[in-house]
Design a protein around this motif. Sequence first.
Motif, PDB file in Angstrom:
ATOM      1  N   ALA A 189       0.859  -1.179   0.000  1.00  0.00           N
ATOM      2  CA  ALA A 189       0.000   0.000   0.000  1.00  0.00           C
ATOM      3  C   ALA A 189       0.896   1.231   0.000  1.00  0.00           C
ATOM      4  O   ALA A 189       1.814   1.336   0.815  1.00  0.00           O
ATOM      5  CB  ALA A 189      -0.913   0.000   1.221  1.00  0.00           C
ATOM      6  N   GLU A 190       0.627   2.163  -0.896  1.00  0.00           N
ATOM      7  CA  GLU A 190       1.529   3.295  -1.090  1.00  0.00           C
ATOM      8  C   GLU A 190       1.295   4.448  -0.115  1.00  0.00           C
ATOM      9  O   GLU A 190       1.806   5.549  -0.315  1.00  0.00           O
ATOM     10  CB  GLU A 190       1.441   3.771  -2.537  1.00  0.00           C
ATOM     11  CG  GLU A 190       1.962   2.703  -3.494  1.00  0.00           C
ATOM     12  CD  GLU A 190       2.000   3.129  -4.938  1.00  0.00           C
ATOM     13  OE1 GLU A 190       2.735   2.491  -5.725  1.00  0.00           O
ATOM     14  OE2 GLU A 190       1.297   4.094  -5.297  1.00  0.00           O
ATOM     15  N   ASP A 191       0.554   4.160   0.953  1.00  0.00           N
ATOM     16  CA  ASP A 191       0.342   5.152   2.015  1.00  0.00           C
ATOM     17  C   ASP A 191      -0.226   4.417   3.221  1.00  0.00           C
ATOM     18  O   ASP A 191      -0.911   3.394   3.070  1.00  0.00           O
ATOM     19  CB  ASP A 191      -0.625   6.240   1.539  1.00  0.00           C
ATOM     20  CG  ASP A 191      -0.790   7.357   2.554  1.00  0.00           C
ATOM     21  OD1 ASP A 191       0.069   8.259   2.578  1.00  0.00           O
ATOM     22  OD2 ASP A 191      -1.770   7.333   3.324  1.00  0.00           O
ATOM     23  N   ASP A 192       0.032   4.945   4.404  1.00  0.00           N
ATOM     24  CA  ASP A 192      -0.496   4.310   5.609  1.00  0.00           C
ATOM     25  C   ASP A 192      -2.021   4.329   5.653  1.00  0.00           C
ATOM     26  O   ASP A 192      -2.643   3.424   6.213  1.00  0.00           O
ATOM     27  CB  ASP A 192       0.062   5.005   6.853  1.00  0.00           C
ATOM     28  CG  ASP A 192       1.510   4.646   7.134  1.00  0.00           C
ATOM     29  OD1 ASP A 192       1.995   3.637   6.589  1.00  0.00           O
ATOM     30  OD2 ASP A 192       2.163   5.385   7.901  1.00  0.00           O
ATOM     31  N   GLU A 193      -2.643   5.369   5.095  1.00  0.00           N
ATOM     32  CA  GLU A 193      -4.105   5.400   5.048  1.00  0.00           C
ATOM     33  C   GLU A 193      -4.641   4.216   4.245  1.00  0.00           C
ATOM     34  O   GLU A 193      -5.659   3.610   4.608  1.00  0.00           O
ATOM     35  CB  GLU A 193      -4.586   6.712   4.417  1.00  0.00           C
ATOM     36  CG  GLU A 193      -4.426   7.943   5.307  1.00  0.00           C
ATOM     37  CD  GLU A 193      -5.441   8.004   6.430  1.00  0.00           C
ATOM     38  OE1 GLU A 193      -6.424   7.226   6.416  1.00  0.00           O
ATOM     39  OE2 GLU A 193      -5.267   8.845   7.338  1.00  0.00           O
ATOM     40  N   LEU A 194      -3.969   3.880   3.177  1.00  0.00           N
ATOM     41  CA  LEU A 194      -4.398   2.750   2.354  1.00  0.00           C
ATOM     42  C   LEU A 194      -4.190   1.436   3.102  1.00  0.00           C
ATOM     43  O   LEU A 194      -5.032   0.529   3.028  1.00  0.00           O
ATOM     44  CB  LEU A 194      -3.641   2.740   1.026  1.00  0.00           C
ATOM     45  CG  LEU A 194      -3.606   4.052   0.235  1.00  0.00           C
ATOM     46  CD1 LEU A 194      -2.971   3.827  -1.145  1.00  0.00           C
ATOM     47  CD2 LEU A 194      -4.984   4.660   0.102  1.00  0.00           C
ATOM     48  N   ALA A 195      -3.077   1.326   3.815  1.00  0.00           N
ATOM     49  CA  ALA A 195      -2.834   0.125   4.631  1.00  0.00           C
ATOM     50  C   ALA A 195      -3.910  -0.016   5.708  1.00  0.00           C
ATOM     51  O   ALA A 195      -4.388  -1.125   5.988  1.00  0.00           O
ATOM     52  CB  ALA A 195      -1.444   0.191   5.258  1.00  0.00           C
ATOM     53  N   MET A 196      -4.312   1.106   6.296  1.00  0.00           N
ATOM     54  CA  MET A 196      -5.382   1.065   7.295  1.00  0.00           C
ATOM     55  C   MET A 196      -6.696   0.622   6.675  1.00  0.00           C
ATOM     56  O   MET A 196      -7.506  -0.049   7.328  1.00  0.00           O
ATOM     57  CB  MET A 196      -5.549   2.435   7.955  1.00  0.00           C
ATOM     58  CG  MET A 196      -4.486   2.786   8.975  1.00  0.00           C
ATOM     59  SD  MET A 196      -4.352   1.601  10.343  1.00  0.00           S
ATOM     60  CE  MET A 196      -6.038   1.587  10.991  1.00  0.00           C
ATOM     61  N   GLY A 197      -6.917   0.975   5.409  1.00  0.00           N
ATOM     62  CA  GLY A 197      -8.126   0.516   4.724  1.00  0.00           C
ATOM     63  C   GLY A 197      -8.184  -0.997   4.641  1.00  0.00           C
ATOM     64  O   GLY A 197      -9.249  -1.608   4.808  1.00  0.00           O
ATOM     65  N   ILE A 198      -7.019  -1.623   4.386  1.00  0.00           N
ATOM     66  CA  ILE A 198      -6.961  -3.094   4.352  1.00  0.00           C
ATOM     67  C   ILE A 198      -7.285  -3.664   5.731  1.00  0.00           C
ATOM     68  O   ILE A 198      -8.077  -4.605   5.866  1.00  0.00           O
ATOM     69  CB  ILE A 198      -5.566  -3.564   3.897  1.00  0.00           C
ATOM     70  CG1 ILE A 198      -5.279  -3.097   2.466  1.00  0.00           C
ATOM     71  CG2 ILE A 198      -5.458  -5.090   3.988  1.00  0.00           C
ATOM     72  CD1 ILE A 198      -3.856  -3.367   2.003  1.00  0.00           C
TER      73      ILE A 198
END
Length: 353
Positions: A243-252
């Motif tokens: 994920a190219e950002d922590d926000e995207l990783a949090m979405g997972i």
Amino acid sequence: MTNFKKNIIAAVVAGGLSAMFSAPAFAADKNIIVLTSPEDHGWTGSVATFAKEKAKEITSQGKYDVNVITCDNAGYQINQIEDIIAQGDKKLAGIVIQPIDDTVMSGIQQIVNAEIPYVAFDRIIDGVANTAVSNVKGDNEGIGAGAASYFVDNGLKPGDKVYVYEGDTSSVTTLRNRGFVEYLSGKKEFNGKKIADNLKWTDEQLKNITYSGAMNWSRSSTKTSFESLMGEASNADIKWFYAEDDELAMGILEALRGGGIDESTKDKFYSHKPFITGCGGLEEIYSVIRGEDYKDIASKLGGIMSVTYSPSMIQTAEQDMVDYLDGKKVTQDHVIECHNVTKENVKDFKSFN
């Protein structure tokens, strides 16, 4: 011709973006203006918080008066630039700017025309990059390389299925993608080392990397996308998620915690001990890495990691302006090195909310 213009011309002739700048004749002037995104939330909001912290520190030293102006859209930021120039502040020493988007190029050109030295931060606009005292940015290619290196260190093999959650359609995403594949293909190093020859990926194997398309840095969009991805049970075999950002990783992670994915699919997903990487330094991700939150999910993962890309880098941009005005040399192409933050070293890194 002014000393500032002479410095620009000499620097470009000497070496373009890697040139070194020294201060102009009017270095004794007092006022520095910092233009950033609004201080609201997330990465961009934290830029303003860190900018104000550094502005207070510099101002308290008595030599310069630093003021931060936040702008929530490009048009307003350009208007602020025009107002600053129109006021003709005789004590204006320089400007530090985080351009809202590439349309701010017209405003930056006005700064250049007014012969005001400036430092650009984060969004570097190619058309005017060689006019800046310093272009301060994180290592976007390094972020991709860091994620790839982490995967390889944890068992990624050539041709394994990898899923990439992309940020947007900008050069930032392009660079983060490039760093990832160039590390895997052996063209780029991370932390001083390259991938072993026997683990290099061929062009054909790189086709096994799937790209999400623009998530627009949105946690909710990524959550919905991941739920949809896992709606096809065969995708639960994918072990590597960049994920190219922590926000995207949090979405997972939020998708895995929620009820939008069949429990049997989750069990299949966890059985492969998958790995997830993000980047930025978001406190929510750091708390997961530290073992404080999402414990039930994190315990079933192979690992979770975040590459540094801190909003505190704005303070380096402010310091570059001060150093320049004080007659010190600053590097025009100022790329800040990134690091992989894991459970082993997370205590050594500062997060943001």
